[in-house]
Design a protein around this motif. Structure first.
Motif, PDB file in Angstrom:
ATOM      1  N   GLU A 310       0.863  -1.181   0.000  1.00 16.83           N
ATOM      2  CA  GLU A 310       0.000   0.000   0.000  1.00 16.83           C
ATOM      3  C   GLU A 310       0.900   1.232   0.000  1.00 16.83           C
ATOM      4  O   GLU A 310       1.894   1.285   0.716  1.00 16.83           O
ATOM      5  CB  GLU A 310      -0.903  -0.019   1.237  1.00 16.83           C
ATOM      6  CG  GLU A 310      -2.277   0.584   1.020  1.00 16.83           C
ATOM      7  CD  GLU A 310      -2.238   2.080   0.775  1.00 16.83           C
ATOM      8  OE1 GLU A 310      -1.335   2.733   1.316  1.00 16.83           O
ATOM      9  OE2 GLU A 310      -3.124   2.584   0.059  1.00 16.83           O
ATOM     10  N   ASP A 311       0.561   2.210  -0.842  1.00 20.97           N
ATOM     11  CA  ASP A 311       1.438   3.364  -1.047  1.00 20.97           C
ATOM     12  C   ASP A 311       1.804   4.083   0.250  1.00 20.97           C
ATOM     13  O   ASP A 311       2.912   4.586   0.404  1.00 20.97           O
ATOM     14  CB  ASP A 311       0.781   4.356  -2.010  1.00 20.97           C
ATOM     15  CG  ASP A 311       0.736   3.817  -3.434  1.00 20.97           C
ATOM     16  OD1 ASP A 311       1.453   2.834  -3.705  1.00 20.97           O
ATOM     17  OD2 ASP A 311      -0.013   4.357  -4.262  1.00 20.97           O
ATOM     18  N   LEU A 312       0.886   4.137   1.226  1.00 15.75           N
ATOM     19  CA  LEU A 312       1.158   4.857   2.463  1.00 15.75           C
ATOM     20  C   LEU A 312       1.993   4.047   3.454  1.00 15.75           C
ATOM     21  O   LEU A 312       2.575   4.611   4.381  1.00 15.75           O
ATOM     22  CB  LEU A 312      -0.154   5.259   3.143  1.00 15.75           C
ATOM     23  CG  LEU A 312      -0.969   6.374   2.482  1.00 15.75           C
ATOM     24  CD1 LEU A 312      -2.257   6.592   3.262  1.00 15.75           C
ATOM     25  CD2 LEU A 312      -0.165   7.669   2.412  1.00 15.75           C
ATOM     26  N   LEU A 313       2.037   2.748   3.277  1.00 15.18           N
ATOM     27  CA  LEU A 313       2.605   1.896   4.322  1.00 15.18           C
ATOM     28  C   LEU A 313       3.813   1.069   3.897  1.00 15.18           C
ATOM     29  O   LEU A 313       4.552   0.578   4.759  1.00 15.18           O
ATOM     30  CB  LEU A 313       1.523   0.936   4.842  1.00 15.18           C
ATOM     31  CG  LEU A 313       0.256   1.575   5.415  1.00 15.18           C
ATOM     32  CD1 LEU A 313      -0.763   0.499   5.758  1.00 15.18           C
ATOM     33  CD2 LEU A 313       0.577   2.417   6.638  1.00 15.18           C
ATOM     34  N   TRP A 314       4.056   0.911   2.621  1.00 17.70           N
ATOM     35  CA  TRP A 314       5.026  -0.093   2.181  1.00 17.70           C
ATOM     36  C   TRP A 314       6.435   0.153   2.701  1.00 17.70           C
ATOM     37  O   TRP A 314       7.190  -0.780   2.956  1.00 17.70           O
ATOM     38  CB  TRP A 314       5.034  -0.200   0.653  1.00 17.70           C
ATOM     39  CG  TRP A 314       5.653   0.991  -0.047  1.00 17.70           C
ATOM     40  CD1 TRP A 314       5.009   2.110  -0.460  1.00 17.70           C
ATOM     41  CD2 TRP A 314       7.027   1.159  -0.392  1.00 17.70           C
ATOM     42  NE1 TRP A 314       5.883   2.982  -1.056  1.00 17.70           N
ATOM     43  CE2 TRP A 314       7.138   2.418  -1.028  1.00 17.70           C
ATOM     44  CE3 TRP A 314       8.179   0.391  -0.240  1.00 17.70           C
ATOM     45  CZ2 TRP A 314       8.352   2.921  -1.493  1.00 17.70           C
ATOM     46  CZ3 TRP A 314       9.386   0.880  -0.718  1.00 17.70           C
ATOM     47  CH2 TRP A 314       9.470   2.133  -1.335  1.00 17.70           C
ATOM     48  N   ASN A 315       6.814   1.437   2.891  1.00 19.26           N
ATOM     49  CA  ASN A 315       8.186   1.711   3.337  1.00 19.26           C
ATOM     50  C   ASN A 315       8.265   2.284   4.756  1.00 19.26           C
ATOM     51  O   ASN A 315       9.275   2.850   5.146  1.00 19.26           O
ATOM     52  CB  ASN A 315       8.869   2.669   2.365  1.00 19.26           C
ATOM     53  CG  ASN A 315       8.196   4.045   2.339  1.00 19.26           C
ATOM     54  OD1 ASN A 315       7.065   4.189   2.783  1.00 19.26           O
ATOM     55  ND2 ASN A 315       8.896   5.034   1.808  1.00 19.26           N
ATOM     56  N   HIS A 316       7.183   2.131   5.513  1.00 20.36           N
ATOM     57  CA  HIS A 316       7.207   2.609   6.898  1.00 20.36           C
ATOM     58  C   HIS A 316       8.155   1.724   7.710  1.00 20.36           C
ATOM     59  O   HIS A 316       8.241   0.508   7.512  1.00 20.36           O
ATOM     60  CB  HIS A 316       5.798   2.557   7.489  1.00 20.36           C
ATOM     61  CG  HIS A 316       5.634   3.325   8.754  1.00 20.36           C
ATOM     62  ND1 HIS A 316       6.128   2.886   9.968  1.00 20.36           N
ATOM     63  CD2 HIS A 316       5.031   4.525   9.008  1.00 20.36           C
ATOM     64  CE1 HIS A 316       5.831   3.774  10.905  1.00 20.36           C
ATOM     65  NE2 HIS A 316       5.161   4.780  10.350  1.00 20.36           N
ATOM     66  N   GLU A 317       8.889   2.321   8.651  1.00 20.41           N
ATOM     67  CA  GLU A 317       9.874   1.571   9.427  1.00 20.41           C
ATOM     68  C   GLU A 317       9.255   0.468  10.274  1.00 20.41           C
ATOM     69  O   GLU A 317       9.940  -0.479  10.685  1.00 20.41           O
ATOM     70  CB  GLU A 317      10.676   2.521  10.316  1.00 20.41           C
ATOM     71  CG  GLU A 317       9.843   3.231  11.384  1.00 20.41           C
ATOM     72  CD  GLU A 317      10.691   4.125  12.280  1.00 20.41           C
ATOM     73  OE1 GLU A 317      11.924   4.154  12.059  1.00 20.41           O
ATOM     74  OE2 GLU A 317      10.122   4.771  13.181  1.00 20.41           O
ATOM     75  N   ASN A 318       7.959   0.577  10.554  1.00 20.53           N
ATOM     76  CA  ASN A 318       7.291  -0.432  11.374  1.00 20.53           C
ATOM     77  C   ASN A 318       6.405  -1.372  10.561  1.00 20.53           C
ATOM     78  O   ASN A 318       5.478  -1.988  11.097  1.00 20.53           O
ATOM     79  CB  ASN A 318       6.465   0.240  12.471  1.00 20.53           C
ATOM     80  CG  ASN A 318       7.335   0.771  13.588  1.00 20.53           C
ATOM     81  OD1 ASN A 318       8.505   0.417  13.694  1.00 20.53           O
ATOM     82  ND2 ASN A 318       6.780   1.642  14.417  1.00 20.53           N
ATOM     83  N   THR A 319       6.665  -1.454   9.273  1.00 23.99           N
ATOM     84  CA  THR A 319       5.915  -2.396   8.432  1.00 23.99           C
ATOM     85  C   THR A 319       6.854  -3.423   7.822  1.00 23.99           C
ATOM     86  O   THR A 319       8.035  -3.158   7.574  1.00 23.99           O
ATOM     87  CB  THR A 319       5.163  -1.690   7.284  1.00 23.99           C
ATOM     88  OG1 THR A 319       6.107  -1.074   6.404  1.00 23.99           O
ATOM     89  CG2 THR A 319       4.193  -0.655   7.804  1.00 23.99           C
TER      90      THR A 319
END
Length: 465
Positions: A310-319
């Motif tokens: 998902e564009d908002l979540l794919w590179n979040h440090e907690n994902t």
């Protein structure tokens, strides 16, 4: 001697077998009215075999379920202008892919969002799936996701690769381990949202790891309930289930529209998460409200593990975002293809419907001796069944057994017609055409004799066979 077939349960799937039946009057079903658009390459057209069109790479284990003497398997590179059924995985099916001759479609998997199901329903074509065939594979990935979300394993792997490139891996392997501390699963609480095949298996195996289990499923079936751990705490709402949970696994279908499940894991539900909860989503990406999930991840030490980017979540440090690996095991592909093949065989040879997403489950006992099986697909409107039985009575054909089932706007009928009292050639030509052209009837099928014959459709008021 006439040969018939019935479904016999094997250890895992239903596999049709043959039984001999006494001889009776010859039955004539072939006749001409309209005609299909094409027979394709006549040199490759194998009359007398069911033609199965496949898209994607289907497991050979599944395809081996089709007997060679009665089934002609055509992969996506071969012409199949007169396919009787379609078998596929992820191929996005277009109406142009579906010849007029197609009686059924089966997907080797649980989801059918790559198939235009409403349109297939209008055309009188049942669409089948294979619920539970990949459940173990997905369950194992959920368990893997819990471990990945607990120990920062992915971060540690990437860190060691970086150190290795610098020639520092051996020097720092002990010093840097404190950067990737985590927690154990034993004694923690897992909330399972959706307690079907995957959810119940996840709950049972997580309990064996020493976890406490909570669950929520407003549509929990008796069969699924019997598979759950005795110690499970069943909540009366999703919010109550996730409250206090260390891990949350969602295993529910994605349903569009009003009262659907789009974004069901939204701000209202996420507000009940523990600050360090790990959400595991191996169901569908659209189930999670990405903005609400990002806000949760930004505010604490929670984690999100999924195989849907998902564009908002794919590179979040907690994902931790994986490829869509849920059913990507040899065992799952073999099981799904075998289940799909057996479902198609059972439908083509006996008229039985099971695991359909758009037609009602329908099963009639084995065809009696001296009977011909007749099936009818029609709109679910009053009066059609009465007109059908009148048509058989007018031809002095006795109905030995029948079943009529409906689902939404579609109805499906299976009737066994006696041949007693007909010592010469018994023709179904007239009665089939009469029934097919009843207002509201979509198609009819005579399951008898040569595979693939005996199918008729009412196409905009024109009789086609």
């Amino acid at each position: 001697m006439i040969l018939s077939k019935f479904a016999l349960k094997s250890k895992q799937f239903q596999q049709p077998v043959r039984v001999a039946m006494r001889a009776f009057a010859d039955v004539e079903v072939e006749h001409l009215a309209g005609k299909w658009a094409t027979y394709g390459d006549l040199e490759n057209y194998k009359q007398g075999k069911y033609q199965i069109k496949t898209f994607n790479k289907i497991s050979p284990v599944g395809l081996s379920r089709f007997p060679d003497d009665e089934y002609d398997i055509r992969d996506q590179d071969k012409e199949a202008a007169n396919a009787h059924a379609i078998l596929l995985r992820s191929h996005k099916l277009q109406e142009s892919d579906v010849p007029q001759t197609v009686r059924a479609i089966a997907r080797c998997g649980a989801g059918t969002n790559n198939i235009p199901v409403p349109r297939m329903t209008e055309l009188g074509i049942p669409v089948f799936n294979t619920p539970g065939a990949n459940a173990n594979a997905v369950k194992e990935l959920v368990l893997c996701g819990m471990l990945l979300g607990s120990r920062r394993i992915v971060d540690g792997v990437n860190h060691m690769k970086s150190l290795g490139e610098q020639g520092l891996a051996r020097e720092r392997v002990e010093k840097d381990k404190a950067m990737f501390g985590g927690r154990e699963l034993k004694g923690k609480t897992l909330a399972v949202i959706g307690l079907g095949h995957i959810g119940s298996m996840t709950a049972r195996d997580a309990e064996s790891l020493g976890m406490k289990i909570k669950g929520y499923d407003p549509g929990l079936s008796v069969g699924s309930a019997l598979k759950l751990p005795n110690t499970i705490d069943l909540a009366d709402s999703m919010a109550a289930a996730v409250a206090g949970a260390d891990y949350i696994s969602i295993n529910i279908p994605y349903i569009k529209g009003e009262n659907g499940t789009h974004g069901i894991i939204g701000k209202d539900v996420i507000s009940h998460f523990s600050p360090d909860a790990v959400l595991l989503n191996f169901a569908r990406g659209e189930l999670v409200d990405s903005e609400a999930m990002k806000e949760f991840l930004d505010s604490g030490n929670g984690r999100y593990v999924s195989d849907f980017p998902e564009d908002l979540l794919w590179n979040h440090e907690n994902t931790i975002i994986l490829p869509h690996l849920g059913a990507s095991t040899e065992e799952a592909e073999d099981a799904a293809a075998s289940m799909a093949a057996d479902t198609i065989i059972n439908f083509l040879e006996t008229g039985t419907i099971v695991n359909s997403v758009n037609f009602p489950n329908t099963s009639l006992p084995d065809r009696p001796e001296g009977a011909v099986r007749f099936t009818v697909v029609n709109s679910n409107v009053p009066g059609v069944l009465a007109k059908m039985t009148e048509a058989f009575a007018a031809e002095k054909l006795n109905i030995l057994q029948q079943i009529n089932q409906s689902r939404g706007d579609i109805a499906y009928n299976v009737l066994d017609i006696s041949t007693e009292g007909h010592d010469d050639v018994l023709s179904f030509k007239g009665v089939q055409e009469k029934i097919t052209m009843i207002d509201g009837v979509v198609s009819t099928r005579i399951i008898y004799g040569t595979p693939g014959k005996g199918y008729a459709k009412n196409i905009e008021g024109v009789y086609f066979i």
